[in-house]
Design an enzyme around this catalytic site. Structure first.
Site, PDB file in Angstrom:
ATOM      1  CE  LYS A  34     135.166 103.787 153.819  1.00  0.00           C
ATOM      2  NZ  LYS A  34     136.748 103.650 153.316  1.00  0.00           N
ATOM      3  N   GLY A  39     139.530  97.131 162.130  1.00  0.00           N
ATOM      4  CA  GLY A  39     140.361  98.231 163.343  1.00  0.00           C
ATOM      5  C   GLY A  39     140.508  99.561 162.987  1.00  0.00           C
ATOM      6  CD  GLU A 203     152.165 124.536 161.764  1.00  0.00           C
ATOM      7  OE1 GLU A 203     152.146 123.056 162.022  1.00  0.00           O
ATOM      8  OE2 GLU A 203     150.974 125.255 162.130  1.00  0.00           O
ATOM      9  CG  ASP A 308     138.691 110.442 164.084  1.00  0.00           C
ATOM     10  OD1 ASP A 308     138.996 110.845 165.983  1.00  0.00           O
ATOM     11  OD2 ASP A 308     139.866 110.105 163.014  1.00  0.00           O
ATOM     12  CG  HIS A 440     164.868 106.131 194.473  1.00  0.00           C
ATOM     13  ND1 HIS A 440     164.866 107.259 193.557  1.00  0.00           N
ATOM     14  CD2 HIS A 440     167.068 105.224 194.511  1.00  0.00           C
ATOM     15  CE1 HIS A 440     166.866 107.247 193.806  1.00  0.00           C
ATOM     16  NE2 HIS A 440     167.595 106.683 194.336  1.00  0.00           N
TER      17      HIS A 440
HETATM   18  P1  FAD Z   1     138.718 104.938 162.062  1.00  0.00           P
HETATM   19  O1  FAD Z   1     139.132 104.011 163.180  1.00  0.00           O
HETATM   20  O2  FAD Z   1     138.336 105.895 161.698  1.00  0.00           O
HETATM   21  O3  FAD Z   1     137.466 103.757 161.393  1.00  0.00           O
HETATM   22  C1  FAD Z   1     135.725 104.256 160.915  1.00  0.00           C
HETATM   23  C2  FAD Z   1     135.853 102.866 159.901  1.00  0.00           C
HETATM   24  O4  FAD Z   1     134.715 103.088 159.308  1.00  0.00           O
HETATM   25  C3  FAD Z   1     137.246 102.675 158.921  1.00  0.00           C
HETATM   26  O5  FAD Z   1     138.147 101.008 159.134  1.00  0.00           O
HETATM   27  C4  FAD Z   1     135.902 102.703 157.468  1.00  0.00           C
HETATM   28  O6  FAD Z   1     136.916 102.231 156.658  1.00  0.00           O
HETATM   29  C5  FAD Z   1     135.164 102.170 158.068  1.00  0.00           C
HETATM   30  N1  FAD Z   1     134.152 103.176 157.209  1.00  0.00           N
HETATM   31  C6  FAD Z   1     133.966 104.245 156.914  1.00  0.00           C
HETATM   32  N2  FAD Z   1     133.182 104.748 155.704  1.00  0.00           N
HETATM   33  C7  FAD Z   1     131.820 103.650 156.108  1.00  0.00           C
HETATM   34  C8  FAD Z   1     130.409 103.218 155.556  1.00  0.00           C
HETATM   35  N3  FAD Z   1     130.071 103.675 155.076  1.00  0.00           N
HETATM   36  N4  FAD Z   1     130.421 102.005 155.596  1.00  0.00           N
HETATM   37  C9  FAD Z   1     131.272 100.805 156.104  1.00  0.00           C
HETATM   38  N5  FAD Z   1     132.773 101.012 156.118  1.00  0.00           N
HETATM   39  C10 FAD Z   1     132.739 102.596 156.573  1.00  0.00           C
HETATM   40  N6  FAD Z   1     145.674 108.132 167.701  1.00  0.00           N
HETATM   41  C11 FAD Z   1     146.182 107.862 168.946  1.00  0.00           C
HETATM   42  O7  FAD Z   1     144.736 107.752 170.094  1.00  0.00           O
HETATM   43  N7  FAD Z   1     146.905 107.533 169.082  1.00  0.00           N
HETATM   44  C12 FAD Z   1     147.509 107.150 167.728  1.00  0.00           C
HETATM   45  O8  FAD Z   1     149.004 107.252 168.182  1.00  0.00           O
HETATM   46  C13 FAD Z   1     147.606 107.801 166.556  1.00  0.00           C
HETATM   47  N8  FAD Z   1     147.791 108.507 166.125  1.00  0.00           N
HETATM   48  C14 FAD Z   1     147.512 107.856 164.268  1.00  0.00           C
HETATM   49  C15 FAD Z   1     148.112 107.965 163.128  1.00  0.00           C
HETATM   50  C16 FAD Z   1     148.561 108.675 161.600  1.00  0.00           C
HETATM   51  C17 FAD Z   1     148.479 107.845 160.956  1.00  0.00           C
HETATM   52  C18 FAD Z   1     146.423 108.652 161.886  1.00  0.00           C
HETATM   53  C19 FAD Z   1     146.379 109.319 160.507  1.00  0.00           C
HETATM   54  C20 FAD Z   1     146.089 108.741 163.178  1.00  0.00           C
HETATM   55  C21 FAD Z   1     146.126 108.680 164.198  1.00  0.00           C
HETATM   56  N9  FAD Z   1     145.501 108.435 165.175  1.00  0.00           N
HETATM   57  C22 FAD Z   1     146.307 107.719 166.817  1.00  0.00           C
HETATM   58  C23 FAD Z   1     143.962 108.919 164.642  1.00  0.00           C
HETATM   59  C24 FAD Z   1     143.059 107.659 165.159  1.00  0.00           C
HETATM   60  O9  FAD Z   1     143.525 106.300 164.329  1.00  0.00           O
HETATM   61  C25 FAD Z   1     141.587 108.185 164.946  1.00  0.00           C
HETATM   62  O10 FAD Z   1     141.214 108.848 166.275  1.00  0.00           O
HETATM   63  C26 FAD Z   1     140.540 106.885 165.724  1.00  0.00           C
HETATM   64  O11 FAD Z   1     141.379 105.554 164.406  1.00  0.00           O
HETATM   65  C27 FAD Z   1     139.588 107.188 165.149  1.00  0.00           C
HETATM   66  O12 FAD Z   1     138.353 105.906 165.442  1.00  0.00           O
HETATM   67  P2  FAD Z   1     137.229 105.555 164.850  1.00  0.00           P
HETATM   68  O13 FAD Z   1     136.746 104.235 165.303  1.00  0.00           O
HETATM   69  O14 FAD Z   1     136.406 107.076 165.321  1.00  0.00           O
HETATM   70  O15 FAD Z   1     137.338 105.869 163.803  1.00  0.00           O
HETATM   71  P1  NAD Z   2     147.136 117.956 163.490  1.00  0.00           P
HETATM   72  O1  NAD Z   2     145.729 118.991 163.640  1.00  0.00           O
HETATM   73  O2  NAD Z   2     147.603 117.259 164.959  1.00  0.00           O
HETATM   74  O3  NAD Z   2     148.278 119.100 163.127  1.00  0.00           O
HETATM   75  C1  NAD Z   2     147.800 119.943 161.932  1.00  0.00           C
HETATM   76  C2  NAD Z   2     148.688 120.912 161.490  1.00  0.00           C
HETATM   77  O4  NAD Z   2     148.935 121.533 160.365  1.00  0.00           O
HETATM   78  C3  NAD Z   2     148.357 121.697 162.532  1.00  0.00           C
HETATM   79  O5  NAD Z   2     149.878 122.644 163.392  1.00  0.00           O
HETATM   80  C4  NAD Z   2     147.974 123.088 162.023  1.00  0.00           C
HETATM   81  O6  NAD Z   2     148.714 124.642 162.158  1.00  0.00           O
HETATM   82  C5  NAD Z   2     149.127 122.496 160.981  1.00  0.00           C
HETATM   83  N1  NAD Z   2     148.405 123.269 159.126  1.00  0.00           N
HETATM   84  C6  NAD Z   2     147.416 123.992 158.787  1.00  0.00           C
HETATM   85  N2  NAD Z   2     146.786 124.106 158.404  1.00  0.00           N
HETATM   86  C7  NAD Z   2     148.502 124.122 157.845  1.00  0.00           C
HETATM   87  C8  NAD Z   2     148.410 125.264 156.056  1.00  0.00           C
HETATM   88  N3  NAD Z   2     147.747 125.586 155.118  1.00  0.00           N
HETATM   89  N4  NAD Z   2     150.106 124.822 156.075  1.00  0.00           N
HETATM   90  C9  NAD Z   2     150.906 124.336 156.950  1.00  0.00           C
HETATM   91  N5  NAD Z   2     150.266 124.120 158.233  1.00  0.00           N
HETATM   92  C10 NAD Z   2     148.969 123.891 157.911  1.00  0.00           C
HETATM   93  O7  NAD Z   2     146.892 116.911 162.149  1.00  0.00           O
HETATM   94  P2  NAD Z   2     147.770 115.826 162.246  1.00  0.00           P
HETATM   95  O8  NAD Z   2     148.614 115.861 161.932  1.00  0.00           O
HETATM   96  O9  NAD Z   2     147.451 115.537 160.541  1.00  0.00           O
HETATM   97  O10 NAD Z   2     146.919 114.645 162.402  1.00  0.00           O
HETATM   98  C11 NAD Z   2     145.499 114.500 162.240  1.00  0.00           C
HETATM   99  C12 NAD Z   2     144.758 113.963 163.369  1.00  0.00           C
HETATM  100  O11 NAD Z   2     144.770 112.396 163.380  1.00  0.00           O
HETATM  101  C13 NAD Z   2     145.007 114.804 164.759  1.00  0.00           C
HETATM  102  O12 NAD Z   2     143.743 115.221 165.106  1.00  0.00           O
HETATM  103  C14 NAD Z   2     145.614 113.574 166.008  1.00  0.00           C
HETATM  104  O13 NAD Z   2     144.865 114.134 166.706  1.00  0.00           O
HETATM  105  C15 NAD Z   2     145.424 112.580 165.342  1.00  0.00           C
HETATM  106  N6  NAD Z   2     146.692 111.303 165.646  1.00  0.00           N
HETATM  107  C16 NAD Z   2     147.210 111.574 167.351  1.00  0.00           C
HETATM  108  C17 NAD Z   2     148.220 110.550 167.166  1.00  0.00           C
HETATM  109  C18 NAD Z   2     148.979 110.300 168.509  1.00  0.00           C
HETATM  110  O14 NAD Z   2     147.879 110.646 169.332  1.00  0.00           O
HETATM  111  N7  NAD Z   2     149.882 110.049 168.281  1.00  0.00           N
HETATM  112  C19 NAD Z   2     149.144 110.388 165.981  1.00  0.00           C
HETATM  113  C20 NAD Z   2     148.516 111.025 164.910  1.00  0.00           C
HETATM  114  C21 NAD Z   2     148.081 111.372 164.721  1.00  0.00           C
END
Ligand code: FAD
Ligand code: NAD
Length: 461
Positions: A34, A39, A203, A308, A440
């Site tokens: 959408k 990506g 937290e 996800d 090393h």
């Molecule tokens: P998404 O990447 O969410 O992709 C789903 C796609 O589906 C989206 O582009 C959306 O627009 C599209 N879509 C949804 N519904 C519809 C529909 N009905 N029709 C058409 N298109 C649709 N993970 C890591 O492993 N390492 C990281 O460093 C990391 N950093 C992150 C940082 C942030 C700020 C956030 C928010 C997340 C991070 N994550 C990280 C988590 C990671 O982004 C997700 O786990 C990953 O993107 C999941 O992939 P996915 O393909 O399941 O879904």
């Molecule tokens: P998270 O689950 O990592 O952390 C959420 C935090 O919010 C937890 O520590 C939880 O205890 C706390 N929390 C929950 N309810 C709360 C409340 N009412 N008040 C205060 N604290 C509360 O989730 P996130 O940081 O939002 O990240 C979302 C997802 O994106 C995660 O599943 C993570 O794996 C993914 N992500 C991954 C990376 C990475 O791999 N480097 C980076 C960013 C995001």
């Protein structure tokens, strides 16, 4: 109406990988997304832009503080946030365009619009240009996740925002309150702390990074506190009120605190909005996720789900593995994922990385284990670079010595963990790692030493 072998809904790391792999295996594939750029969350508003800003802010912090140790003087260090943000956008654009190129190369047909089931084997693509119906024998749902909210806190996309807004603030907030001490809270909290914001993390639980090995989470808390982040643990947020350019956050049993921006980072929830799941009879589990079997099959014939939107870690590489495996199973091949060897990395400084089970999980499961730890302050390369914070911890089965978990906090932990994931994938013992020659001086020698420490025979500590 267009007919395909496979339709993938969503072009994140799960969906685009599944589409490309299925096309490589000879299927006629369509992918519906959408958003304009391909990506998903990861490339557009997740992994990639956050890592770009983490790098820029890290360089700024390093230049401001650490260069003088090396005898390098820089008279005055400043940054231009606009340039930093434009660089981040360029990185994102380059990579999302790259997926477009890969779709073309592999002959995946892209549809721009919202995908919605309208019956078994039928998906509508709804866009401003109209509705197109696609039919397919196989359909993969890869719609990802969206930010989770708290009652009493209305996200307005301005003063109270999500990670998406925090990746694009036009100016450095004076005070930033982060709700949630998880991965997003710590990564983006670090970015804005380095750039000069006073960051307070609220937290709910008594520790940050729940789910991580508790010893490393406790180490991380000390290190981030030293870096200037303030933590309120056990803080239950009751609500947030915006008044002009200030937000006041109410905490149960404690004084309210105010800031100019609030970042909501309490987790993410599966994205199944308006997907028409009822038309194929798919019901969500109590946490809003799509239930699947070991082959990614949902309860509807020919419909699969990955990434996800299904149970498991919300990680880009987990989604990619599932995309790959799901495409191969659809094409009649064999595929298997060992979820226990999927690493997790927090890209703060130092990085925190882990694979396998934590001490707490092993204790809960009643599994007897041996433990070896090795601090980076006993590693030569860490001294040469000045990155001595942190440690490697290896947990191995007390009887068989098979590695059950590896946890690293320290510079480059995210790269170092790959060795541990490989070792565990091959069912290695800590003795196998201990007998592997490591160059090393490298940070990776700390892994060998931690493996030696499992049997109390580390040399350098
Ligand atoms: P998404 O990447 O969410 O992709 C789903 C796609 O589906 C989206 O582009 C959306 O627009 C599209 N879509 C949804 N519904 C519809 C529909 N009905 N029709 C058409 N298109 C649709 N993970 C890591 O492993 N390492 C990281 O460093 C990391 N950093 C992150 C940082 C942030 C700020 C956030 C928010 C997340 C991070 N994550 C990280 C988590 C990671 O982004 C997700 O786990 C990953 O993107 C999941 O992939 P996915 O393909 O399941 O879904
Ligand atoms: P998270 O689950 O990592 O952390 C959420 C935090 O919010 C937890 O520590 C939880 O205890 C706390 N929390 C929950 N309810 C709360 C409340 N009412 N008040 C205060 N604290 C509360 O989730 P996130 O940081 O939002 O990240 C979302 C997802 O994106 C995660 O599943 C993570 O794996 C993914 N992500 C991954 C990376 C990475 O791999 N480097 C980076 C960013 C995001």
């Amino acid at each position: 109406m267009s007919e395909f072998d496979l339709v993938v809904i969503g072009a994140g790391p799960g969906g685009y990988v599944a589409a490309i792999r299925a096309a490589q295996l000879g299927l006629n594939v369509a992918c519906i997304e959408k958003e304009g750029p391909l990506g998903g969350t990861c490339l557009r508003v997740g992994c990639i832009p956050s890592k770009a800003l983490l790098e820029s802010s890290h360089l700024f912090a390093e230049t401001s503080t650490r260069l003088k140790d090396h005898g390098i003087s820089v008279p005055s260090v400043s940054f231009d946030l606009g340039v930093m943000m434009r660089r981040k956008d360029r990185v994102v654009n380059g990579l999302t365009k790259g997926i477009e190129g890969l779709f073309k190369k592999n002959k995946v047909t892209r549809f721009l619009g919202h995908g919605k089931f309208v019956g078994p084997g039928r998906v509508d693509v709804v866009s401003a240009a109209g509705t197109t119906e696609l039919t397919a024998k196989h359909i993969i749902i890869a719609t990802g996740s969206k930010v989770s909210n708290l009652p009493g806190v209305a996200i307005d996309g301005d003063r109270i925002g999500t990670s998406t807004e925090a990746l694009s603030y036009a100016e450095v907030p004076k005070q930033l309150i982060v709700i949630g001490g998880g991965v997003i809270g710590l990564e983006l909290g670090s970015v804005w702390n380095r750039l000069g914001a006073k960051v307070t993390v609220l937290e709910y639980l008594p520790n940050i990074l729940p789910g991580m090995d508790a010893e490393l989470a406790a180490d991380a808390l000390k290190i981030f506190t030293k870096q200037g982040l303030t933590f309120h643990l056990g803080a239950k947020v009751k609500g947030a009120k915006v008044e002009g350019s200030k937000v006041t956050v109410e905490i149960e049993g404690a004084e309210s605190i105010a800031a100019d921006r609030v970042l909501m980072a309490v987790g993410r929830v599966p994205n199944t909005e308006n997907l028409g799941l009822e038309s194929v009879g798919i019901q969500l589990d109590p946490r809003g996720r799509i239930p699947i079997d070991a082959h990614f099959k949902t309860s509807a014939a020919g419909v699969y789900a990955i990434g996800d939107v299904v149970p498991g870690a919300m990680l880009a590489h987990k989604a990619e593995e599932e995309g790959m495996a799901c495409a191969e199973l659809i094409a009649g091949k064999h595929a298997h994922i060992d979820y226990n060897t999927i690493p997790g990395v927090v890209y703060t400084h130092p990085e925190i990385a882990s694979v396998g089970q934590t001490e707490e999980q092993l204790q809960k499961a009643g599994i007897a284990y041996s433990k070896g730890t090795f601090p980076f302050r006993a590693n030569g390369r860490a001294h040469a670079t000045g990155e001595v914070e942190g440690k490697v911890k290896i947990l191995a089965d007390a009887k068989t010595d098979r590695i059950l978990g590896v946890h690293i906090i320290g510079a480059h932990a995210g790269d170092l963990i790959a060795e541990a994931a490989t070792a565990m994938t091959f069912g290695a013992s800590s003795e196998d790692l201990a007998r592997t020659c490591h160059a090393h001086p490298t940070m990776a020698e700390a892994i060998k030493e931690a493996a030696l420490a499992v049997d109390n025979r580390a040399i350098h500590f």
